[in-house]
Write a protein that holds these residues in place. Sequence first.
Motif, PDB file in Angstrom:
ATOM      1  N   GLY A 129       0.777  -1.452   0.000  1.00 49.89           N
ATOM      2  CA  GLY A 129      -0.115  -0.095   0.134  1.00 49.89           C
ATOM      3  C   GLY A 129       0.865   1.245   0.001  1.00 49.89           C
ATOM      4  N   HIS A 147     -12.015   4.123  -7.788  1.00 54.54           N
ATOM      5  CA  HIS A 147     -11.340   3.237  -6.655  1.00 54.54           C
ATOM      6  C   HIS A 147      -9.836   3.544  -6.839  1.00 54.54           C
ATOM      7  N   PRO A 151      -4.139  -0.047  -1.619  1.00 55.99           N
ATOM      8  CA  PRO A 151      -4.622   0.470  -0.504  1.00 55.99           C
ATOM      9  C   PRO A 151      -3.895   1.846  -0.178  1.00 55.99           C
ATOM     10  N   GLY A 167     -11.586   3.494  -1.210  1.00 56.14           N
ATOM     11  CA  GLY A 167     -10.629   2.642  -0.864  1.00 56.14           C
ATOM     12  C   GLY A 167      -9.209   3.461  -0.465  1.00 56.14           C
ATOM     13  N   SER A 168      -9.275   4.711  -0.073  1.00 54.68           N
ATOM     14  CA  SER A 168      -8.443   5.635   0.549  1.00 54.68           C
ATOM     15  C   SER A 168      -8.801   5.981   1.917  1.00 54.68           C
ATOM     16  N   ASP A 169      -8.137   6.761   2.704  1.00 59.93           N
ATOM     17  CA  ASP A 169      -8.225   7.463   3.670  1.00 59.93           C
ATOM     18  C   ASP A 169      -7.365   8.589   3.925  1.00 59.93           C
ATOM     19  N   LEU A 324      -3.635   2.457   6.980  1.00 58.36           N
ATOM     20  CA  LEU A 324      -3.187   1.673   5.720  1.00 58.36           C
ATOM     21  C   LEU A 324      -3.160   0.252   6.170  1.00 58.36           C
ATOM     22  N   GLU A 326      -5.077  -1.229   8.152  1.00 60.09           N
ATOM     23  CA  GLU A 326      -6.380  -1.810   7.977  1.00 60.09           C
ATOM     24  C   GLU A 326      -6.733  -2.224   6.638  1.00 60.09           C
ATOM     25  N   ARG A 327      -6.467  -1.152   5.680  1.00 53.94           N
ATOM     26  CA  ARG A 327      -6.734  -1.486   4.453  1.00 53.94           C
ATOM     27  C   ARG A 327      -6.221  -2.480   3.732  1.00 53.94           C
ATOM     28  N   TYR A 331     -10.055  -3.975   5.045  1.00 52.00           N
ATOM     29  CA  TYR A 331     -10.945  -3.043   5.352  1.00 52.00           C
ATOM     30  C   TYR A 331     -11.462  -2.514   4.103  1.00 52.00           C
ATOM     31  N   GLU A 332     -12.780  -2.442   3.959  1.00 52.39           N
ATOM     32  CA  GLU A 332     -13.268  -1.753   2.600  1.00 52.39           C
ATOM     33  C   GLU A 332     -14.255  -0.810   2.754  1.00 52.39           C
ATOM     34  N   PRO A 335     -14.244   6.181   2.967  1.00 51.18           N
ATOM     35  CA  PRO A 335     -13.109   6.879   3.278  1.00 51.18           C
ATOM     36  C   PRO A 335     -13.295   7.510   4.528  1.00 51.18           C
TER      37      PRO A 335
END
Length: 353
Positions: A129, A147, A151, A167-169, A324, A326-327, A331-332, A335
Amino acid sequence: MPPSTRRARRRPPTLRDVAEIADVSIKTVSNVVHDYPHVRESTRTRVQEAIAATGYRPQLAAQQLRTGASGIVTLAVPSLNFSYFSNLAQTFIDEAQGRGRTVVLHTTSAGRDEEIEVLRGFRRRLGDGVIFNPMQVGEDYLAQMEHVDQPTVFIGEHLSDAHLPPGSDYVRIDNTRATADATAHLLERGRRRLAFVGAMETTDPAPHSSSGLRIEGFRQALWRHDLDPARAPIEEVADWHRADGREAAHRLLDAHPHLDGLVCGNDEIALGALAGLRDRGRTVPGDVAVVGYDDSPEALFAHPPLTTIRPDKQFLVKAALDMLIERINGYEGAPRTITAPHELVVRGSTPEG
């Protein structure tokens, strides 16, 4: 070197070498390497001693084939020439190592196309990621993404919560509030003839550019203290380096000789401004007070030591890695956005209260 005297290249040790020394199967060695619990303690000890004797190291490619993960994360930042990003990178590396992960550094100094390459997942995947500080990719581009390709956690201040792709934070820094705090500090110390140093000469249409957000914070503080923001000079620079700050200080003093405070876009500009003020025989903070942004290592050793905004890098790094990982682990969800705190570090470049 003649062929007869050339030394053969030593083959790296393998699982088979370890297994032969420990007198166990290759599968047992693999179980010990990957810390599986169902291995007799005496056998585990014997294998670990054999690993130490041979110098065996697991191959990353084999691990990735087995688990689908490499344990590597990519950190993509605009440039390591800025002390803020080089120090931030080291903080990421230290925190990731404590979690058993490796950080690959990637700079996007080539510009917008390189940032888009990061968003597309690179030509060759550089890890599980990416943590990415974009500077030039516009919000319109992000809004069009259905998307992200891997990650992703964004950091910095150049994005809007409303435009984060699925798919991002995002771990953000509130540049506007932080610069307003720095400006208010000068105003509360009795300074009234302030200027901002750090507007970019190249027009940046992005509403969330660093300079734009910090100028907005500067103006908000003036307005809250009953001063007309339109009357406060905003000095443009070619870049955010010391030479730019020094040149800007000279231009400002030529045009506005009675200035008594400078709010600078970052510490590099502020350090250059200090030099420019010395060139002109102005004392700091007696004649002109100066405040920076980033709390770079050099700020403490400036003459005088620089008052500056300190973003909580440790908080930012931990939050970004948490999200990150978690993604990466599946995790889905939608955001998420977290704001890193900041503090004003008061030093000798501003007057005492």
